[in-house]
Design a protein around this motif. Structure first.
Motif: not given
Ligand SMILES: Nc1ncnc2c1ncn2[C@@H]1O[C@H](COP(=O)(O)OP(=O)(O)OP(=O)(O)O)[C@@H](O)[C@H]1O
Length: 254
Positions: A226-229, A39-44, A246-253, A238-241
């Motif tokens: 994202h912001h702790g949630s 399981l990968a955990i990602i986020g800004p 996409q909104q949370a990562y706006l401007g990031e790859e 599924e996640v990339t779509a």
């Protein structure tokens, strides 16, 4: 459906939260690492990923919610107790003894599992311990660097050594905090191969990682904070779509 889609959770966060000084750092996170999955955990930056690992591993106590390890509630258990019950982890900052060799670093971990930390002080010699240390170094493809001091290793080799040390404690689930951080481009593929192979050895993995190509190539499922949630959790596709991701990562790859 993937092989791990119906597997039992080995580690679970239930409505997990952490509030400090009135600031909600993590809120109501429900997430599990399933048996046999990565399981990968990602986020800004600042999303709460490291905090989640700290709460799961017992470095920090949650202010709400529970943590379950192998089906038992370990919310009040110390980090050491969780480690004894099969939870391993690596940290963003290196935890190696820089002046000791790679082999000695692994051997200390083997010794502390076999006989408790005091055996290290007695300087116990043991062929079995050395053999096990060498097998672990072989497993992480570090045999050729066994005699090198940990401080002189490349970042990639340090990460491999940290994984060998974590494996010395024979975890059922291993939490990795940004294993690719600071690793040179040529050291990434062997590290990816090593981490990807942990599942075959019976170790489930929860991994915080910023390198998206690594995450998307390795993970069975991806959780997005994202912001702790928890914003989304699902297969890499599924996640990339997901529009919210996409909104949370706006401007990031992504
Ligand atoms: N002890 C603390 N006291 C107050 N705020 C904290 C504390 N620890 C972390 N935070 C804050 O909590 C938020 C989440 O931090 P955390 O390190 O978990 O994020 P992260 O997703 O791992 O970030 P990064 O990707 O940059 O490592 C950040 O805003 C951080 O400043």
């Amino acid at each position: 459906m993937s092989a791990t889609a119906t597997a039992a959770p080995v580690l679970a966060a239930r409505s997990l939260g952490w509030v400090v000084g009135g600031a909600v750092i993590l809120a109501e996170v429900d997430l599990d690492v399933r048996d046999g999955e990565l399981l990968a955990i990602i986020g800004p930056n600042g999303a709460g990923k490291s905090t989640l690992l700290h709460l799961l591993s017992g470095v920090r106590r949650p202010t709400s919610g529970t943590v379950e390890l192998g089906g038992r509630d370990v919310t009040r258990a110390s980090a050491a107790a969780r480690a004894r019950h099969g939870l391993g982890r690596t940290f963003q900052t290196s935890s190696l003894f820089g002046g000791l060799s790679a082999r000695e670093n692994v051997r200390l971990a083997v010794q502390s599992r076999r006989a408790g930390p005091l055996s290290v002080l007695r300087g116990a010699q043991g062929r079995a311990e050395l053999a096990e240390s060498d097998a672990l170094l072989e497993q992480v493809r570090m045999t050729h660097r066994a005699g090198a001091t940990a401080g002189e290793l490349s970042h990639g080799d340090k990460r491999k050594l940290e994984i060998a040390i974590a494996l010395a404690r024979r975890p059922s689930v291993l939490l990795l905090d940004e294993p690719m951080a600071g690793v040179s481009v040529e050291d990434v593929p062997p590290l990816v191969e090593l981490i990807g192979g942990l599942r075959a050895g019976g170790v489930s993995v929860g991994m915080v990682e910023h390198h998206m190509d690594v995450v998307l190539g390795l993970a069975d499922r991806v959780a997005v904070l994202h912001h702790g949630s928890l914003l989304a959790v699902g297969s890499p596709a599924e996640v990339t779509a997901d529009a919210a991701v996409q909104q949370a990562y706006l401007g990031e790859e992504l």
